[in-house]
Scaffold this active site. Sequence first.
Site, PDB file in Angstrom:
ATOM      1  N   ARG A 239       0.863  -1.181   0.000  1.00 37.50           N
ATOM      2  CA  ARG A 239       0.000   0.000   0.000  1.00 37.50           C
ATOM      3  C   ARG A 239       0.897   1.229   0.000  1.00 37.50           C
ATOM      4  O   ARG A 239       1.933   1.255   0.692  1.00 37.50           O
ATOM      5  CB  ARG A 239      -0.920   0.021   1.232  1.00 37.50           C
ATOM      6  CG  ARG A 239      -2.063  -0.971   1.175  1.00 37.50           C
ATOM      7  CD  ARG A 239      -3.085  -0.607   0.083  1.00 37.50           C
ATOM      8  NE  ARG A 239      -4.208  -1.526   0.046  1.00 37.50           N
ATOM      9  CZ  ARG A 239      -4.316  -2.571  -0.793  1.00 37.50           C
ATOM     10  NH1 ARG A 239      -3.367  -2.841  -1.659  1.00 37.50           N
ATOM     11  NH2 ARG A 239      -5.410  -3.337  -0.759  1.00 37.50           N
ATOM     12  N   GLU A 268      -3.337   7.585  -3.982  1.00 39.42           N
ATOM     13  CA  GLU A 268      -3.774   7.008  -5.233  1.00 39.42           C
ATOM     14  C   GLU A 268      -5.086   7.619  -5.712  1.00 39.42           C
ATOM     15  O   GLU A 268      -5.980   7.802  -4.885  1.00 39.42           O
ATOM     16  CB  GLU A 268      -3.975   5.500  -5.012  1.00 39.42           C
ATOM     17  CG  GLU A 268      -3.228   4.675  -5.995  1.00 39.42           C
ATOM     18  CD  GLU A 268      -3.157   3.225  -5.566  1.00 39.42           C
ATOM     19  OE1 GLU A 268      -2.287   2.877  -4.763  1.00 39.42           O
ATOM     20  OE2 GLU A 268      -4.000   2.461  -6.039  1.00 39.42           O
ATOM     21  N   HIS A 286      -1.127   0.338  -9.938  1.00 41.58           N
ATOM     22  CA  HIS A 286      -1.756  -0.628  -9.024  1.00 41.58           C
ATOM     23  C   HIS A 286      -2.308  -1.845  -9.787  1.00 41.58           C
ATOM     24  O   HIS A 286      -3.514  -2.091  -9.804  1.00 41.58           O
ATOM     25  CB  HIS A 286      -2.855   0.038  -8.173  1.00 41.58           C
ATOM     26  CG  HIS A 286      -3.116  -0.716  -6.893  1.00 41.58           C
ATOM     27  ND1 HIS A 286      -3.568  -0.122  -5.745  1.00 41.58           N
ATOM     28  CD2 HIS A 286      -2.988  -2.040  -6.590  1.00 41.58           C
ATOM     29  CE1 HIS A 286      -3.708  -1.028  -4.798  1.00 41.58           C
ATOM     30  NE2 HIS A 286      -3.366  -2.205  -5.302  1.00 41.58           N
TER      31      HIS A 286
END
Length: 329
Positions: A239, A268, A286
């Site tokens: 993450r 993000e 991602h």
Amino acid sequence: MAEFDVYVTRRIPEAGLEVLRRELGGFSINSLDRALSRAELIENCRGRDGVLCLLTDRFDREVLTAMASRCRVISNCAAGTDNIAVDDAAAMGIAVTNTPGVLTETTADLAWALLLAAARRIGEAERFVRAGRFVGWDPMLMLGTDVHSKTLGIVGAGRIGAAVGRRASGFSMRILYCDERPSAELDAMGAERCGLDDLLARADFVSLHVPLTGKTRRMINRDRIARMKSGAVLVNTSRGQVVDEAALADALRGGHLAAAGLDVYEEEPKIHPALLPLENVVLAPHIGSASRETRERMAVMAADNLAAVLKGRHTLNLVRPAAGAPGAL
Ligand code: DGY
């Protein structure tokens, strides 16, 4: 007439939707090709028996409160559940499920793709060729760093960390790992368990595989980056919030770190502006679990989890049972 009122927050592979049709007789789905806004999430999830969602949907206390009078389950189509206030959900009687295991190997593949690309400057080399700048073999062109026979540091020795370690044996690497618990799988490979600071000081490649929690948020901060071996490479497929991106950009720009490979970001989908101009960082959007096979398996598992909770069946993928449900604390 469907037995349960279920909402799917975004299009997922058809195999998952098929499970919902078969098991629950139907569902409603976000037909827009984008994630829902917070207001849309609340509006569409209110009054449902269950929701199948993605890691881009943020279920905080306010959103959960709006759904709580009826909702019994939120099925996250992801392994990580940091997008859901899991304890609040449980207290409100909403079970939370996830999709661990099925994405392990695919995410480990991507971590290695980033590691190799960062070490051997693949992104930069590709941009160079496409720009028409390749004019012939050059003994000093795009010199990267060897991967084989170096030391790999794995931070977080769960399923994905162990799968990353397994791949390292083909590169004759020494493996260090750090985790609160020993990993039988990594130990069997001859890996050495050590503390984080020790790992950072000794590893040539550091790959992050921790869930995002209060403890791991900004775990790789400016101070820890400074402790990393000079010329090391950082890979993050966990993450974004685990790493201080501004500090990372400084270390990459200043040359303390040779390179980085990132699949995830602090805010993000925004990328820290200091990272964008750097040649020595490989940036992916991602896509850790983004193979057709794995996304299909995740969709099926998420749909199975949702149906299992609603129909009162056992599911192995309960992150937190609803308060008062069997297995709840
Ligand atoms: C997950 O499942 O947590 C991943 O980040 C999705 O790729």
